[in-house]
Design an enzyme around this catalytic site. Structure first.
Site, PDB file in Angstrom:
ATOM      1  N   ASP A 101       4.804  -9.433   5.180  1.00 14.21           N
ATOM      2  CA  ASP A 101       5.031  -9.934   3.836  1.00 14.21           C
ATOM      3  C   ASP A 101       3.661 -10.348   3.299  1.00 14.21           C
ATOM      4  OD1 ASP A 101       5.491 -11.655   1.626  1.00 14.21           O
ATOM      5  OD2 ASP A 101       7.481 -12.147   2.355  1.00 14.21           O
ATOM      6  N   ALA A 142       0.766  -1.245   0.000  1.00 13.66           N
ATOM      7  CA  ALA A 142       0.000   0.000   0.000  1.00 13.66           C
ATOM      8  C   ALA A 142       0.800   1.301   0.000  1.00 13.66           C
ATOM      9  CB  ALA A 142      -0.949   0.004   1.205  1.00 13.66           C
ATOM     10  N   ALA A 143       1.952   1.365   0.667  1.00 17.64           N
ATOM     11  CA  ALA A 143       2.652   2.645   0.830  1.00 17.64           C
ATOM     12  C   ALA A 143       3.124   3.175  -0.525  1.00 17.64           C
ATOM     13  CB  ALA A 143       3.830   2.466   1.785  1.00 17.64           C
ATOM     14  N   PRO A 144       3.215   4.506  -0.667  1.00 18.78           N
ATOM     15  CA  PRO A 144       2.982   5.534   0.353  1.00 18.78           C
ATOM     16  C   PRO A 144       1.515   5.887   0.576  1.00 18.78           C
ATOM     17  CG  PRO A 144       3.636   6.564  -1.679  1.00 18.78           C
ATOM     18  CD  PRO A 144       3.724   5.080  -1.927  1.00 18.78           C
ATOM     19  N   GLY A 145       0.611   5.365  -0.247  1.00 23.60           N
ATOM     20  CA  GLY A 145      -0.798   5.571   0.022  1.00 23.60           C
ATOM     21  C   GLY A 145      -1.600   6.183  -1.104  1.00 23.60           C
ATOM     22  N   SER A 146      -0.991   6.402  -2.263  1.00 20.34           N
ATOM     23  CA  SER A 146      -1.747   7.018  -3.358  1.00 20.34           C
ATOM     24  C   SER A 146      -2.930   6.153  -3.761  1.00 20.34           C
ATOM     25  CB  SER A 146      -0.833   7.259  -4.559  1.00 20.34           C
ATOM     26  OG  SER A 146      -0.241   6.047  -5.015  1.00 20.34           O
ATOM     27  N   GLU A 152       1.618  -3.018   4.287  1.00 23.28           N
ATOM     28  CA  GLU A 152       2.915  -2.547   3.807  1.00 23.28           C
ATOM     29  C   GLU A 152       4.026  -3.315   4.506  1.00 23.28           C
ATOM     30  OE1 GLU A 152       6.041  -1.171   2.082  1.00 23.28           O
ATOM     31  OE2 GLU A 152       4.017  -0.741   1.348  1.00 23.28           O
ATOM     32  N   ASP A 177      -0.644  -4.179  -6.161  1.00 18.02           N
ATOM     33  CA  ASP A 177       0.279  -3.343  -6.916  1.00 18.02           C
ATOM     34  C   ASP A 177       1.673  -3.800  -6.510  1.00 18.02           C
ATOM     35  OD1 ASP A 177       0.872  -1.123  -8.682  1.00 18.02           O
ATOM     36  OD2 ASP A 177       1.529  -0.034  -6.900  1.00 18.02           O
ATOM     37  N   CYS A 234       4.587  -1.085 -12.126  1.00 13.51           N
ATOM     38  CA  CYS A 234       5.055   0.089 -12.874  1.00 13.51           C
ATOM     39  C   CYS A 234       6.283  -0.294 -13.687  1.00 13.51           C
ATOM     40  CB  CYS A 234       5.337   1.268 -11.944  1.00 13.51           C
ATOM     41  SG  CYS A 234       6.518   0.924 -10.616  1.00 13.51           S
TER      42      CYS A 234
END
Length: 479
Positions: free
Chosen positions: A177, A127-131, A150, A195, A248
């Site tokens: 994990d 999840a981080a940083p949270g976008s 995270e 993601d 990404c």
């Protein structure tokens, strides 16, 4: 970004082996050498899209809609402002009304948009940083429960701070994990976003070092981790639920091949949900399988990959495990709950709370209403929001009560002007132009949304901003 950006020859040779026929290498390299357009997303938990557009007109900010996200815009500011005031120090950002987020990274949550309006139990596995977490929460309208996991302990703190600023109260944070979810929480989630950690080949336009240590061997190693994570995610998904896998990066080793591993592992239980109609123009980036493979030159963005699956049937989990240790919270009893709500009504006019009230020692927490179903399955770093601390004379309210629930108040709210907002975020008391007869605590607002707490005094409002949120640089104005 500059024209002599370092791009390894071995990377270019690898890309040339799988770039789609309708694209070419010259355009790919040219776009990699161009700076990214800055993009922002309106946080609809704090501000409407129309109000944001109007605020941008007043600031002479130029907006270009992002085609796949109604809340997303490419943003251009006046050159002088750009030079003197960081976007993160503007009022629209400090108030949580917007999030600076690359346009392509808005795509994975959008692939779940139709499902998320129903709320439910959702997992953001990395999840981080949270976008994307904050985007998911906004799409859920703060309903249901969103588990944001995270692996990095330092990034969990950043994630928690983002949730506070954005006014989110339906999130439970965990620090594991991601492979544990399939073992400890099999078939517990309606929808999952993975993601995945990746080689980041698509981020070269914002990170000149993204390809510094690139190697095919590293891609293969990362792909093994991704395969473990996607298996875990599928085990954690309820039958009938949806899983979005994204990276990404560009290489099929970390994208199509990981998706094929999921299909090979679970067979007919996996159904591909094509994304060619996700938005107008999506077909330009759609693969033969129905995945989105976004190259920088297609939409003038970062490179990204998004795939969506449905779980058609239950699958056995032979390694199911059970958490040890007691859950450290308990529901607040009815008597104390009544006292708490009476105090909230008296001070702020808030008569109900959107969730379940729990306590730990003297701390009072607001948990997502649906959280009880998953409370005992894993250990959480943080759940919902801390709304107050009880003491013998009543309740001391906490910062998050304001940022998350300030919109429910109908009294004891004070709108900050630009100078007062600067003082507030710099840890100073808020000076009043006229004396006040009010008493107790007050919600402070900026851009029409609550940003924190203060305490009424005759000539000023005493600052209650947590010390770790105090800023010391140029804020709000640039002239």
């Amino acid at each position: 970004m500059h024209s002599n950006l370092y791009i390894p020859d071995a990377f270019l040779a690898d890309v040339a082996s799988y770039i789609p026929e309708h694209l070419n290498m010259a355009d790919f390299v040219a776009y990699c050498q161009q700076p990214l357009r800055r993009a922002v997303r309106v946080n609809t938990l704090k501000m409407s899209i129309e109000a944001f557009k109007q605020a941008c007109v007043e600031r002479s900010w130029q907006l270009t809609p992002i085609p796949w996200c109604a809340e997303g815009f490419w943003l251009t500011r006046p050159a002088q402002e750009e030079e003197k005031l960081a976007l993160g120090n503007t009022d629209l950002h400090l108030s949580g009304c917007m999030y600076v987020q690359e346009a392509s990274s808005m795509l994975p949550p959008m692939a779940l948009r139709e499902e998320l309006h129903e709320g439910g139990t959702v997992l953001d596995m990395a999840a981080a940083p949270g976008s994307k977490t904050s985007q998911l929460a906004a799409l859920m309208a703060n309903q249901g429960v969103l588990v944001a996991n995270e692996y990095s302990s330092s990034r969990v703190k950043v994630l928690a701070a983002t949730m506070k600023r954005m006014g989110i109260y339906n999130v439970a944070l965990s620090h594991f994990d991601g492979q544990i979810f399939g073992e400890y929480m099999p078939e517990r989630f309606d929808h999952i976003l993975l993601d995945a950690p990746c080689s980041g080949e698509g981020t070269v336009r914002k990170d000149e070092d993204a390809l510094k240590n690139w190697s095919l061997e590293s891609n293969l190693s990362i792909a093994q981790t991704q395969k473990t994570l996607i298996e875990s995610a599928f085990h954690a998904l309820k039958p009938g639920g949806t899983l979005v896998y994204s990276t990404c990066t560009l290489t099929p080793v970390e994208n199509q091949q990981v998706c094929q591993h999921l299909i090979d592992t679970f067979g007919d239980a996996v159904e591909i949900c094509p994304l060619n109609t996700l938005f107008d123009g999506a077909e330009k980036a759609t693969t033969a399988e129905g995945y989105l493979h976004v190259w920088p030159q297609i939409f003038d963005s970062e490179g990204f990959f998004i795939a969506k699956f449905k779980k058609r049937s239950s699958v056995p989990q032979p390694q199911q495990k059970t958490k040890k240790g007691a859950f450290p919270f308990q529901p607040l009893n009815s008597k104390d709950s009544k006292v708490l709500l009476t105090e909230l009504t008296k001070q702020f006019g808030i008569t109900t709370l959107p969730g379940a009230i729990y306590e730990r020692d003297k701390e009072v927490w607001l948990f997502p209403a649906e959280f009880a179903d998953i409370a005992e399955l894993i250990k959480y770093q943080r759940i919902g929001i801390l709304i107050g601390t009880r003491h013998k004379n009543g309740v001391r309210w906490e910062h998050e009560l304001a940022t998350a629930l300030g919109h429910l108040a109908n009294k004891n709210c004070f709108a900050l002007n630009n100078q007062q907002a600067q003082d507030y975020f710099q840890g100073k008391d808020v000076e009043l132009s006229t004396d006040s007869d009010n008493s107790g605590e007050v919600f402070l607002t900026l851009c029409g949304t609550a940003v924190g707490l203060g305490k009424w005094q005759k000539h000023k409002i005493k600052n209650s901003l947590p010390r770790d949120l105090v800023l010391n640089n140029q804020l709000i104005t640039w002239v």
